[in-house]
Scaffold this motif. Structure first.
Motif, PDB file in Angstrom:
ATOM      1  N   ARG A  41       0.761  -1.366  -0.086  1.00 36.56           N
ATOM      2  CA  ARG A  41       0.178   0.101  -0.019  1.00 36.56           C
ATOM      3  C   ARG A  41       0.867   1.464   0.112  1.00 36.56           C
ATOM      4  N   PRO A  42       0.752   2.150  -0.760  1.00 34.80           N
ATOM      5  CA  PRO A  42       1.439   3.498  -0.870  1.00 34.80           C
ATOM      6  C   PRO A  42       1.433   4.291   0.109  1.00 34.80           C
ATOM      7  N   GLN A  43       2.379   5.099   0.455  1.00 34.64           N
ATOM      8  CA  GLN A  43       2.200   6.074   1.459  1.00 34.64           C
ATOM      9  C   GLN A  43       1.646   7.284   0.853  1.00 34.64           C
ATOM     10  N   ILE A  44       0.466   7.823   1.264  1.00 25.91           N
ATOM     11  CA  ILE A  44      -0.330   9.040   0.630  1.00 25.91           C
ATOM     12  C   ILE A  44      -0.209  10.091   1.534  1.00 25.91           C
ATOM     13  N   GLU A  45       0.301  11.295   1.313  1.00 28.91           N
ATOM     14  CA  GLU A  45       0.237  12.497   1.755  1.00 28.91           C
ATOM     15  C   GLU A  45      -0.966  13.400   1.143  1.00 28.91           C
ATOM     16  N   LEU A  46      -1.634  13.861   1.959  1.00 34.03           N
ATOM     17  CA  LEU A  46      -2.759  14.655   1.462  1.00 34.03           C
ATOM     18  C   LEU A  46      -2.882  15.863   1.994  1.00 34.03           C
ATOM     19  N   ALA A  47      -2.761  17.170   1.356  1.00 32.71           N
ATOM     20  CA  ALA A  47      -3.125  18.324   1.859  1.00 32.71           C
ATOM     21  C   ALA A  47      -4.020  19.291   1.142  1.00 32.71           C
ATOM     22  N   VAL A  48      -4.912  19.854   2.160  1.00 36.05           N
ATOM     23  CA  VAL A  48      -6.056  20.654   1.891  1.00 36.05           C
ATOM     24  C   VAL A  48      -5.928  22.147   2.099  1.00 36.05           C
ATOM     25  N   ASP A  49      -6.436  23.137   1.040  1.00 41.30           N
ATOM     26  CA  ASP A  49      -6.246  24.515   1.140  1.00 41.30           C
ATOM     27  C   ASP A  49      -7.679  24.818   0.751  1.00 41.30           C
ATOM     28  N   LEU A  50      -8.142  26.012   1.347  1.00 42.81           N
ATOM     29  CA  LEU A  50      -9.613  26.620   1.016  1.00 42.81           C
ATOM     30  C   LEU A  50      -9.115  28.383   0.859  1.00 42.81           C
ATOM     31  N   ASN A  51      -9.861  28.615  -0.305  1.00 48.37           N
ATOM     32  CA  ASN A  51      -9.770  30.144  -0.216  1.00 48.37           C
ATOM     33  C   ASN A  51     -11.324  30.679  -0.949  1.00 48.37           C
ATOM     34  N   ALA A  52     -11.541  31.984  -0.148  1.00 49.04           N
ATOM     35  CA  ALA A  52     -12.913  32.478  -0.555  1.00 49.04           C
ATOM     36  C   ALA A  52     -12.700  33.813  -1.341  1.00 49.04           C
ATOM     37  N   ALA A  53     -13.146  34.285  -2.186  1.00 50.45           N
ATOM     38  CA  ALA A  53     -12.958  35.638  -2.732  1.00 50.45           C
ATOM     39  C   ALA A  53     -14.455  36.245  -3.022  1.00 50.45           C
ATOM     40  N   ARG A  54     -14.601  37.410  -2.751  1.00 51.08           N
ATOM     41  CA  ARG A  54     -16.032  37.993  -3.422  1.00 51.08           C
ATOM     42  C   ARG A  54     -15.644  38.664  -4.758  1.00 51.08           C
ATOM     43  N   LEU A  55     -16.614  38.152  -5.716  1.00 50.19           N
ATOM     44  CA  LEU A  55     -16.776  38.603  -6.929  1.00 50.19           C
ATOM     45  C   LEU A  55     -17.266  39.943  -7.213  1.00 50.19           C
ATOM     46  N   ALA A  56     -17.005  40.489  -8.403  1.00 52.65           N
ATOM     47  CA  ALA A  56     -17.446  41.635  -8.711  1.00 52.65           C
ATOM     48  C   ALA A  56     -19.085  41.926  -8.618  1.00 52.65           C
ATOM     49  N   THR A  92     -27.021  35.220   0.368  1.00 54.05           N
ATOM     50  CA  THR A  92     -27.700  36.489   0.369  1.00 54.05           C
ATOM     51  C   THR A  92     -28.160  36.537   1.932  1.00 54.05           C
ATOM     52  N   ASN A  93     -28.477  37.868   2.440  1.00 52.37           N
ATOM     53  CA  ASN A  93     -28.938  37.862   3.476  1.00 52.37           C
ATOM     54  C   ASN A  93     -28.080  37.796   4.817  1.00 52.37           C
ATOM     55  N   VAL A  94     -26.823  37.716   4.517  1.00 51.38           N
ATOM     56  CA  VAL A  94     -25.784  37.526   5.688  1.00 51.38           C
ATOM     57  C   VAL A  94     -24.814  38.643   5.524  1.00 51.38           C
ATOM     58  N   PRO A  95     -25.312  39.696   6.304  1.00 50.63           N
ATOM     59  CA  PRO A  95     -24.429  40.886   6.370  1.00 50.63           C
ATOM     60  C   PRO A  95     -23.362  40.720   7.163  1.00 50.63           C
ATOM     61  N   ASP A  96     -23.254  40.043   7.839  1.00 53.33           N
ATOM     62  CA  ASP A  96     -21.871  39.995   8.879  1.00 53.33           C
ATOM     63  C   ASP A  96     -20.815  39.233   7.980  1.00 53.33           C
ATOM     64  N   THR A  97     -19.708  40.078   8.134  1.00 54.56           N
ATOM     65  CA  THR A  97     -18.553  39.312   7.401  1.00 54.56           C
ATOM     66  C   THR A  97     -17.943  38.137   7.993  1.00 54.56           C
ATOM     67  N   ALA A  98     -18.003  38.323   9.475  1.00 56.43           N
ATOM     68  CA  ALA A  98     -17.351  36.722   9.841  1.00 56.43           C
ATOM     69  C   ALA A  98     -18.585  35.763   9.625  1.00 56.43           C
ATOM     70  N   THR A  99     -19.444  35.742   9.657  1.00 59.46           N
ATOM     71  CA  THR A  99     -20.441  34.833   9.182  1.00 59.46           C
ATOM     72  C   THR A  99     -20.586  34.328   7.981  1.00 59.46           C
ATOM     73  N   GLN A 100     -20.462  35.271   6.931  1.00 60.71           N
ATOM     74  CA  GLN A 100     -20.103  35.045   5.479  1.00 60.71           C
ATOM     75  C   GLN A 100     -19.041  34.069   5.304  1.00 60.71           C
ATOM     76  N   GLN A 101     -17.805  34.428   5.974  1.00 54.04           N
ATOM     77  CA  GLN A 101     -16.622  33.605   5.916  1.00 54.04           C
ATOM     78  C   GLN A 101     -16.849  32.195   6.399  1.00 54.04           C
ATOM     79  N   MET A 102     -17.560  32.063   7.528  1.00 52.15           N
ATOM     80  CA  MET A 102     -17.760  30.828   8.086  1.00 52.15           C
ATOM     81  C   MET A 102     -18.724  30.172   6.852  1.00 52.15           C
ATOM     82  N   ILE A 103     -19.555  30.581   6.503  1.00 48.51           N
ATOM     83  CA  ILE A 103     -20.571  29.821   5.546  1.00 48.51           C
ATOM     84  C   ILE A 103     -19.701  29.419   4.343  1.00 48.51           C
ATOM     85  N   LEU A 104     -18.820  30.346   3.869  1.00 53.01           N
ATOM     86  CA  LEU A 104     -18.133  30.090   2.594  1.00 53.01           C
ATOM     87  C   LEU A 104     -16.964  29.246   2.873  1.00 53.01           C
ATOM     88  N   LEU A 105     -16.392  28.702   4.059  1.00 54.77           N
ATOM     89  CA  LEU A 105     -15.337  28.311   4.230  1.00 54.77           C
ATOM     90  C   LEU A 105     -15.760  26.920   4.920  1.00 54.77           C
TER      91      LEU A 105
END
Length: 158
Positions: A41-56, A92-105
């Motif tokens: 069985r091979p040794q598997i290294e897995l890396a995960v990254d996330l980014n979110a960005a506001r569009l125009a 939509t209907n999420v004015p708080d940036t911290a909550t937006q970030q949590m939902i998006l990530l």
């Protein structure tokens, strides 16, 4: 009178996350071990990254889920897979940036993951290896780790 799913006048709208589109943003597969005779069985290294960005456009965000898989057997490289899978979401209907970030990530990558998992399995299988089925990822723990490191997933403009 209000139809179902539409808030009555005067009531704030319910928060909503909608997938507008999803796509492979970047894909790289290196396969130096294609001719190897894999016995262990091979040794598997897995890396995960996330980014979110506001569009125009108002209320649109791009969420990018990146996975890097490095597989080795007996010290030899079998394959290296890097994939960035993204989705455009309307939040939509999420004015708080911290909550937006949590939902998006947390919620958005949770919605993208099954599609990315299939892509990884198919690419590895098509490369001549047994399909790699990535275990489900705990996006809440990943989000908390990012916050603890002081690396919020960017919610600036793309």
């Amino acid at each position: 009178m209000s139809s179902e799913g539409t808030p009555a006048p005067g009531q704030p709208g319910m928060p909503n996350l909608q997938v507008v589109g999803q796509y492979i943003k970047d894909l790289s597969f290196e396969n130096p071990g294609a001719t190897s005779n894999i016995t262990d069985r091979p040794q598997i290294e897995l890396a995960v990254d996330l980014n979110a960005a506001r569009l125009a456009e108002k209320d649109l965000f791009e969420v990018e889920l990146k996975i890097r898989v490095d597989a080795k057997s007996e010290g030899r490289a079998l394959f290296l897979l890097e994939v960035a899978y993204a989705g455009v979401f309307r939040l939509t209907n999420v004015p708080d940036t911290a909550t937006q970030q949590m939902i998006l990530l947390i919620q958005a990558p949770h919605m993208l993951f099954p599609f990315l998992r299939r892509i990884v399995a198919d690419v590895v299988r098509d490369g001549g290896m047994p399909p790699l089925m990535i275990e489900p990822i705990d996006f809440v723990a990943l989000y908390q780790a990012k916050m603890a490191q002081g690396q919020p997933g960017t919610i600036g403009n793309a």
